[in-house]
Design a protein around this motif. Structure first.
Motif, PDB file in Angstrom:
ATOM      1  N   THR A  32     -32.084  73.415  19.792  1.00  5.42           N
ATOM      2  CA  THR A  32     -32.913  73.955  20.635  1.00  5.42           C
ATOM      3  C   THR A  32     -34.320  74.097  20.116  1.00  5.42           C
ATOM      4  O   THR A  32     -35.456  73.733  20.905  1.00  5.42           O
ATOM      5  CB  THR A  32     -32.336  75.467  20.987  1.00  5.42           C
ATOM      6  OG1 THR A  32     -31.294  75.201  21.503  1.00  5.42           O
ATOM      7  CG2 THR A  32     -33.387  75.948  22.169  1.00  5.42           C
ATOM      8  N   LEU A 142     -27.084  69.534  30.948  1.00  2.43           N
ATOM      9  CA  LEU A 142     -28.205  70.206  31.953  1.00  2.43           C
ATOM     10  C   LEU A 142     -29.244  71.097  31.071  1.00  2.43           C
ATOM     11  O   LEU A 142     -30.260  71.405  31.309  1.00  2.43           O
ATOM     12  CB  LEU A 142     -27.539  70.926  33.025  1.00  2.43           C
ATOM     13  CG  LEU A 142     -26.976  70.056  34.048  1.00  2.43           C
ATOM     14  CD1 LEU A 142     -26.259  70.853  35.186  1.00  2.43           C
ATOM     15  CD2 LEU A 142     -28.037  69.135  34.788  1.00  2.43           C
ATOM     16  N   LEU A 143     -28.445  71.813  30.264  1.00  2.93           N
ATOM     17  CA  LEU A 143     -29.141  72.976  29.264  1.00  2.93           C
ATOM     18  C   LEU A 143     -30.314  72.289  28.528  1.00  2.93           C
ATOM     19  O   LEU A 143     -31.570  72.564  28.377  1.00  2.93           O
ATOM     20  CB  LEU A 143     -28.302  73.799  28.257  1.00  2.93           C
ATOM     21  CG  LEU A 143     -28.837  74.878  27.737  1.00  2.93           C
ATOM     22  CD1 LEU A 143     -29.582  75.917  28.669  1.00  2.93           C
ATOM     23  CD2 LEU A 143     -27.929  75.375  26.858  1.00  2.93           C
ATOM     24  N   CYS A 145     -31.548  69.241  29.061  1.00  5.83           N
ATOM     25  CA  CYS A 145     -32.635  68.640  30.005  1.00  5.83           C
ATOM     26  C   CYS A 145     -33.511  69.684  30.532  1.00  5.83           C
ATOM     27  O   CYS A 145     -34.802  69.481  30.676  1.00  5.83           O
ATOM     28  CB  CYS A 145     -31.800  68.065  31.277  1.00  5.83           C
ATOM     29  SG  CYS A 145     -31.111  66.311  30.495  1.00  5.83           S
ATOM     30  N   THR A 146     -33.063  70.653  30.829  1.00  6.03           N
ATOM     31  CA  THR A 146     -34.037  72.082  31.268  1.00  6.03           C
ATOM     32  C   THR A 146     -34.869  72.322  30.372  1.00  6.03           C
ATOM     33  O   THR A 146     -36.059  72.680  30.424  1.00  6.03           O
ATOM     34  CB  THR A 146     -33.039  73.284  31.618  1.00  6.03           C
ATOM     35  OG1 THR A 146     -31.954  72.756  32.820  1.00  6.03           O
ATOM     36  CG2 THR A 146     -33.858  74.212  32.381  1.00  6.03           C
ATOM     37  N   VAL A 147     -34.501  72.568  29.122  1.00  7.53           N
ATOM     38  CA  VAL A 147     -35.483  73.044  27.946  1.00  7.53           C
ATOM     39  C   VAL A 147     -36.370  71.890  27.865  1.00  7.53           C
ATOM     40  O   VAL A 147     -37.612  72.299  27.710  1.00  7.53           O
ATOM     41  CB  VAL A 147     -34.480  73.396  26.697  1.00  7.53           C
ATOM     42  CG1 VAL A 147     -35.448  73.199  25.599  1.00  7.53           C
ATOM     43  CG2 VAL A 147     -33.705  74.389  26.711  1.00  7.53           C
ATOM     44  N   THR A 149     -37.493  69.873  29.921  1.00  5.71           N
ATOM     45  CA  THR A 149     -38.512  69.559  31.184  1.00  5.71           C
ATOM     46  C   THR A 149     -39.458  70.826  31.031  1.00  5.71           C
ATOM     47  O   THR A 149     -40.642  70.640  31.562  1.00  5.71           O
ATOM     48  CB  THR A 149     -37.483  69.658  32.413  1.00  5.71           C
ATOM     49  OG1 THR A 149     -36.647  68.662  32.535  1.00  5.71           O
ATOM     50  CG2 THR A 149     -38.620  69.514  33.645  1.00  5.71           C
ATOM     51  N   CYS A 150     -38.821  72.093  30.612  1.00  7.12           N
ATOM     52  CA  CYS A 150     -39.799  73.381  30.758  1.00  7.12           C
ATOM     53  C   CYS A 150     -40.832  73.149  29.737  1.00  7.12           C
ATOM     54  O   CYS A 150     -41.744  73.626  29.630  1.00  7.12           O
ATOM     55  CB  CYS A 150     -39.019  74.458  30.346  1.00  7.12           C
ATOM     56  SG  CYS A 150     -37.913  74.765  32.048  1.00  7.12           S
ATOM     57  N   ARG A 151     -40.317  72.475  28.552  1.00  6.83           N
ATOM     58  CA  ARG A 151     -41.439  72.327  27.192  1.00  6.83           C
ATOM     59  C   ARG A 151     -42.283  71.391  27.307  1.00  6.83           C
ATOM     60  O   ARG A 151     -43.231  71.490  26.688  1.00  6.83           O
ATOM     61  CB  ARG A 151     -40.434  72.439  26.017  1.00  6.83           C
ATOM     62  CG  ARG A 151     -41.413  72.269  24.875  1.00  6.83           C
ATOM     63  CD  ARG A 151     -41.800  73.739  24.766  1.00  6.83           C
ATOM     64  NE  ARG A 151     -42.582  73.790  23.437  1.00  6.83           N
ATOM     65  CZ  ARG A 151     -43.408  74.494  23.162  1.00  6.83           C
ATOM     66  NH1 ARG A 151     -43.755  75.249  23.886  1.00  6.83           N
ATOM     67  NH2 ARG A 151     -44.070  74.436  22.189  1.00  6.83           N
TER      68      ARG A 151
END
Length: 167
Positions: A32, A142-143, A145-147, A149-151
Motif C-alpha cells: 500500500t 480491486l483494492l 486498483c482503487t488505491v 487510481t485515487c493516488r
C-alpha cells in the motif's frame, strides 16, 4: 510431562500462525505504501570521503543527500495488482476455510443410539474455500486498483479563452 523437543514443537505450532499473519500484514502495508507513493524520501549517507558527490543534490557540508523515489509506472502497477490479488487469495482461502468448517457426528456402526461410541469429525467444505479464494482475488485486485487510481496525480487542463471574448 512433555519432553523438550515436543515442547519446542508445540511452541512452534502456536507461534507459526501469529508469525504468518504478522508477515501478511507487513506485506499489505508495504504494498500500500509503495502503490500510494507514501514511502517518503530515501536518505543517502556518505560512508567515506568520495572524490565526487554521488548525487547532484548532495549537500557536501553534511555529507547527506536525498533520493526521491521513482514514480510507479504501468508495469509496476500491474505487478502490484497481481501481488494484491495473490494476497487477497490467501486471505480469502483462509477465511473460507474458517467459515467452511462443519462438525459431523458419526454413530457407532451407523446405528447405535444415544451417541454411545459416536465420533465427532470436523470437516472443511472445499466449496467455501474456493469461493473465499475467488472473492479474495477480486477484492485484493480491486483494492489495489482503487488505491492506484485515487493516488494518481491529476493532469492540469489549460482552458483556452472563449471565442466570445475575442481570445
Amino acid at each position: 510431562v512433555a519432553s523438550l523437543p515436543e515442547h519446542r514443537l508445540a511452541v512452534y505450532f502456536v507461534l507459526c500462525p501469529i508469525y504468518i499473519v504478522f508477515c501478511a500484514f507487513q506485506l499489505v502495508v508495504s504494498l500500500t505504501r509503495v502503490l500510494a507513493g507514501s514511502t517518503t524520501a530515501w536518505v543517502v549517507t556518505a560512508r567515506s570521503a568520495p572524490a565526487q558527490p554521488l548525487l547532484a543534490s548532495q549537500n557536501t557540508e553534511e555529507g547527506r543527500g536525498t533520493l526521491t523515489p521513482p514514480e510507479v509506472g504501468r508495469d509496476a502497477t500491474c505487478l502490484l495488482v497481481m501481488a494484491g490479488a495473490i494476497n487477497g487469495a490467501a486471505w480469502g482461502a483462509l477465511l473460507g476455510a474458517i467459515l467452511g468448517r462443519r462438525t459431523v457426528h458419526h454413530a457407532l456402526f451407523g446405528w447405535v443410539p444415544f451417541g454411545i461410541g459416536a465420533t465427532t469429525e470436523i470437516v472443511v467444505d472445499g466449496r467455501d474455500v474456493a469461493i473465499g479464494l475467488v472473492l479474495g482475488v477480486v477484492v485484493g485486485a480491486l483494492l489495489v486498483c482503487t488505491v492506484a487510481t485515487c493516488r494518481r496525480p491529476k493532469k492540469e487542463r489549460v482552458m483556452s479563452p472563449p471565442a466570445a471574448l475575442g481570445g
